[in-house]
Scaffold this motif. Structure first.
Motif, PDB file in Angstrom:
ATOM      1  N   LEU A   1       0.842  -1.164  -0.024  1.00  0.00           N
ATOM      2  CA  LEU A   1       0.104  -0.143  -0.142  1.00  0.00           C
ATOM      3  C   LEU A   1       0.869   1.184  -0.076  1.00  0.00           C
ATOM      4  O   LEU A   1       0.652   2.348  -0.639  1.00  0.00           O
ATOM      5  N   ARG A   2       1.871   1.380   0.594  1.00  0.00           N
ATOM      6  CA  ARG A   2       2.961   2.501   0.556  1.00  0.00           C
ATOM      7  C   ARG A   2       3.375   2.755  -0.484  1.00  0.00           C
ATOM      8  O   ARG A   2       3.600   3.667  -1.031  1.00  0.00           O
ATOM      9  N   LYS A   3       3.846   1.451  -1.239  1.00  0.00           N
ATOM     10  CA  LYS A   3       4.433   1.614  -2.548  1.00  0.00           C
ATOM     11  C   LYS A   3       3.394   2.117  -3.621  1.00  0.00           C
ATOM     12  O   LYS A   3       3.658   2.692  -4.690  1.00  0.00           O
ATOM     13  N   ALA A   4       2.030   1.624  -3.370  1.00  0.00           N
ATOM     14  CA  ALA A   4       1.099   2.048  -4.237  1.00  0.00           C
ATOM     15  C   ALA A   4       0.817   3.574  -4.304  1.00  0.00           C
ATOM     16  O   ALA A   4       0.658   4.468  -5.178  1.00  0.00           O
ATOM     17  N   ARG A   5       0.968   3.993  -2.919  1.00  0.00           N
ATOM     18  CA  ARG A   5       0.723   5.685  -2.749  1.00  0.00           C
ATOM     19  C   ARG A   5       1.996   6.268  -3.323  1.00  0.00           C
ATOM     20  O   ARG A   5       1.724   7.412  -3.873  1.00  0.00           O
TER      21      ARG A   5
ATOM     22  N   ASP B   1      -7.604  -6.415  -8.514  1.00  0.00           N
ATOM     23  CA  ASP B   1      -7.942  -5.282  -9.420  1.00  0.00           C
ATOM     24  C   ASP B   1      -8.007  -3.943  -8.777  1.00  0.00           C
ATOM     25  O   ASP B   1      -7.740  -3.830  -7.531  1.00  0.00           O
ATOM     26  N   GLY B   2      -8.204  -3.021  -9.299  1.00  0.00           N
ATOM     27  CA  GLY B   2      -8.533  -1.434  -8.885  1.00  0.00           C
ATOM     28  C   GLY B   2      -9.468  -1.638  -7.620  1.00  0.00           C
ATOM     29  O   GLY B   2      -9.062  -0.841  -6.588  1.00  0.00           O
ATOM     30  N   SER B   3     -10.462  -2.266  -7.798  1.00  0.00           N
ATOM     31  CA  SER B   3     -11.395  -2.143  -6.483  1.00  0.00           C
ATOM     32  C   SER B   3     -10.809  -2.797  -5.452  1.00  0.00           C
ATOM     33  O   SER B   3     -11.194  -2.312  -4.226  1.00  0.00           O
ATOM     34  N   HIS B   4     -10.099  -3.902  -5.574  1.00  0.00           N
ATOM     35  CA  HIS B   4      -9.410  -4.396  -4.411  1.00  0.00           C
ATOM     36  C   HIS B   4      -8.427  -3.531  -3.786  1.00  0.00           C
ATOM     37  O   HIS B   4      -8.421  -3.549  -2.413  1.00  0.00           O
ATOM     38  N   LEU B   5      -7.753  -2.930  -4.349  1.00  0.00           N
ATOM     39  CA  LEU B   5      -6.559  -1.862  -4.134  1.00  0.00           C
ATOM     40  C   LEU B   5      -7.518  -0.708  -3.269  1.00  0.00           C
ATOM     41  O   LEU B   5      -7.018  -0.222  -2.353  1.00  0.00           O
ATOM     42  N   ASN B   6      -8.582  -0.437  -4.003  1.00  0.00           N
ATOM     43  CA  ASN B   6      -9.494   0.828  -3.402  1.00  0.00           C
ATOM     44  C   ASN B   6      -9.906   0.461  -1.924  1.00  0.00           C
ATOM     45  O   ASN B   6      -9.699   1.404  -1.093  1.00  0.00           O
ATOM     46  N   ILE B   7     -10.269  -0.820  -1.523  1.00  0.00           N
ATOM     47  CA  ILE B   7     -10.948  -1.074  -0.460  1.00  0.00           C
ATOM     48  C   ILE B   7      -9.639  -0.907   0.510  1.00  0.00           C
ATOM     49  O   ILE B   7      -9.828  -0.413   1.797  1.00  0.00           O
ATOM     50  N   HIS B   8      -8.650  -1.519   0.294  1.00  0.00           N
ATOM     51  CA  HIS B   8      -7.604  -1.576   1.430  1.00  0.00           C
ATOM     52  C   HIS B   8      -6.998  -0.240   1.402  1.00  0.00           C
ATOM     53  O   HIS B   8      -6.170   0.263   2.586  1.00  0.00           O
ATOM     54  N   TYR B   9      -6.719   0.520   0.283  1.00  0.00           N
ATOM     55  CA  TYR B   9      -6.126   1.756   0.328  1.00  0.00           C
ATOM     56  C   TYR B   9      -6.816   2.809   1.226  1.00  0.00           C
ATOM     57  O   TYR B   9      -6.337   3.461   1.919  1.00  0.00           O
ATOM     58  N   LYS B  10      -8.077   2.872   1.191  1.00  0.00           N
ATOM     59  CA  LYS B  10      -9.060   3.610   1.890  1.00  0.00           C
ATOM     60  C   LYS B  10      -9.113   3.249   3.229  1.00  0.00           C
ATOM     61  O   LYS B  10      -9.015   4.129   4.053  1.00  0.00           O
ATOM     62  N   LYS B  11      -8.993   2.178   3.544  1.00  0.00           N
ATOM     63  CA  LYS B  11      -8.657   1.668   4.923  1.00  0.00           C
ATOM     64  C   LYS B  11      -7.314   2.080   5.652  1.00  0.00           C
ATOM     65  O   LYS B  11      -7.256   2.376   6.886  1.00  0.00           O
ATOM     66  N   ARG B  12      -6.443   2.152   4.825  1.00  0.00           N
ATOM     67  CA  ARG B  12      -5.143   2.506   5.554  1.00  0.00           C
ATOM     68  C   ARG B  12      -4.814   3.971   5.375  1.00  0.00           C
ATOM     69  O   ARG B  12      -4.430   4.548   6.228  1.00  0.00           O
ATOM     70  N   PHE B  13      -5.302   4.604   4.400  1.00  0.00           N
ATOM     71  CA  PHE B  13      -4.910   6.067   4.265  1.00  0.00           C
ATOM     72  C   PHE B  13      -6.123   6.954   4.309  1.00  0.00           C
ATOM     73  O   PHE B  13      -6.154   8.255   4.374  1.00  0.00           O
ATOM     74  N   HIS B  14      -7.455   6.356   4.445  1.00  0.00           N
ATOM     75  CA  HIS B  14      -8.759   7.125   4.705  1.00  0.00           C
ATOM     76  C   HIS B  14      -8.947   8.012   3.492  1.00  0.00           C
ATOM     77  O   HIS B  14      -9.666   9.125   3.671  1.00  0.00           O
ATOM     78  N   ARG B  15      -8.546   7.608   2.370  1.00  0.00           N
ATOM     79  CA  ARG B  15      -8.892   8.147   1.162  1.00  0.00           C
ATOM     80  C   ARG B  15      -8.766   7.215  -0.204  1.00  0.00           C
ATOM     81  O   ARG B  15      -8.057   5.999   0.217  1.00  0.00           O
ATOM     82  N   THR B  16      -9.257   7.169  -1.041  1.00  0.00           N
ATOM     83  CA  THR B  16      -9.237   6.382  -2.066  1.00  0.00           C
ATOM     84  C   THR B  16      -7.945   6.620  -3.039  1.00  0.00           C
ATOM     85  O   THR B  16      -7.340   8.002  -3.039  1.00  0.00           O
ATOM     86  N   PRO B  17      -7.648   5.726  -3.892  1.00  0.00           N
ATOM     87  CA  PRO B  17      -6.485   6.136  -4.819  1.00  0.00           C
ATOM     88  C   PRO B  17      -6.769   7.294  -5.772  1.00  0.00           C
ATOM     89  O   PRO B  17      -5.855   7.982  -5.907  1.00  0.00           O
ATOM     90  N   ARG B  18      -7.951   7.451  -6.249  1.00  0.00           N
ATOM     91  CA  ARG B  18      -8.415   8.365  -7.048  1.00  0.00           C
ATOM     92  C   ARG B  18      -8.416   9.661  -6.415  1.00  0.00           C
ATOM     93  O   ARG B  18      -7.819  10.665  -7.038  1.00  0.00           O
TER      94      ARG B  18
END
Length: 325
Positions: free
Chosen positions: A271-275, A297-314
């Motif tokens: 997730l840090r690398k994704a950010r 997929d993008g949705s899977h990343l979206n779920i975990h990213y929002k939980k970790r950083f309190h915002r979506t990748p978009r």
């Protein structure tokens, strides 16, 4: 004529260090009381006191070294068991084993290993060796010593312990004794017995602490490896154990009781690398970043990213673009 066992040490090399030793250096050494029985040597850097008979070998070194200096413990004629007390500086037994200041440890000298080395600094150490016969008697009296020394010969360093107040009192008492042809053996036997008893008593605690410290170090090494290799597909226990040259069981112990499990550490690193990619590689679509980091997929990343950083990748990328305008 000295016996072969008395001609035991040749530990220093001539040097150009010009500062002379202070004359009180010798007086403050623990073996100074043995001066009429022991050999005393000095050069410009180091005082050396050594005593040897058929059962005991004692060596004390004190001074300020301008370069590392080897100690040929293998030439003593004793069976290779030593109790080492380091008051100042360090004794280097191998690239991975060093006896730090204010610490003591029992060691077995290894035939294939390099000789111990005094570090180039202010150094003061006391080395107490035993004949093979007395080693056997001592380890029978303290079986825990034999267990730990066997581990050391298998490559597991013997735990070191702090030099205690009781150890210092014992050495101070020893340094004030009167020594004669009959009493010396008795006094040396008492010194060895009490020092080894103190050491053996603290060994179990030292091993637990050593194991805990090793687990902490391994845990941080594993974290670093995961962070540096988070774009690799396989980051499981087997992969880590292979990369860090240990067993899967050891990896499991290193992660026991941690806030994040191994799987959670891998997820967090990805997730840090994704950010990082979202911020610095705006040319990469979010879906592609997700697949690069082994999200479904993008949705899977979206779920975990929002939980970790309190915002979506978009939202993250949108904020980055807004700041660049």
């Amino acid at each position: 004529m000295m016996s072969e066992q008395q001609q035991v040490f040749n530990i220093w090399e001539k040097s150009s260090f010009s500062k002379p030793l202070h004359r009180d250096t010798f007086k403050g050494m623990h073996l100074a009381a043995l001066q009429h029985l022991a050999e005393k040597s000095s050069d410009k850097e180091l005082y050396v006191i050594r005593y040897a008979d058929h059962d005991f070998v004692l060596l004390e070194v004190k001074g300020t070294l301008s370069k590392d200096m080897h100690i040929d413990l293998g030439a003593t004629g004793v069976g290779g068991m030593w109790l080492c007390l380091q008051f100042q500086g360090q004794t280097i037994f191998s690239a991975y084993e060093r006896l730090a200041p204010e610490r003591m440890a029992a060691v077995k000298t290894r035939v294939e290993g390099t000789d111990p080395c005094l570090s180039s600094e202010k150094n003061w150490g006391l080395f107490l060796g035993l004949s093979a016969a007395l080693q056997q008697q001592l380890t029978m009296e303290f079986p825990i010593l034999n267990d730990y020394l066997t581990k050391q010969l298998e490559g597991i360093p013997l735990p070191e312990v702090p030099i205690s107040y009781a150890d210092r009192r014992l050495l101070d008492t020893f340094s004030k004794m009167k020594f004669g042809s009959f009493s010396t053996k008795h006094h040396l036997g008492q010194l060895y017995l009490k020092l080894y008893a103190n050491y053996a008593q603290r060994l179990p605690y030292a091993e637990r602490r050593s194991t805990d410290e090793s687990n902490i170090q391994l845990y941080h090494r594993a974290k670093q490896y995961i962070q540096e290799n988070c774009m690799e597909k396989l980051l499981d226990r087997e992969t880590l154990a292979d990369a860090l040259h240990c067993s899967v069981r050891t990896i499991n112990r290193a992660f026991e009781g941690r806030k994040l499990s191994l799987a959670a550490q891998v997820l967090d690193a990805r997730l840090r690398k994704a950010r990082e990619l979202l911020k610095h590689r705006t040319d990469l679509p979010i879906e592609q970043i997700a697949l690069m980091l082994y999200f479904y997929d993008g949705s899977h990343l979206n779920i975990h990213y929002k939980k970790r950083f309190h915002r979506t990748p978009r939202q993250e990328r949108k904020e980055v673009k807004a700041k660049r305008r």
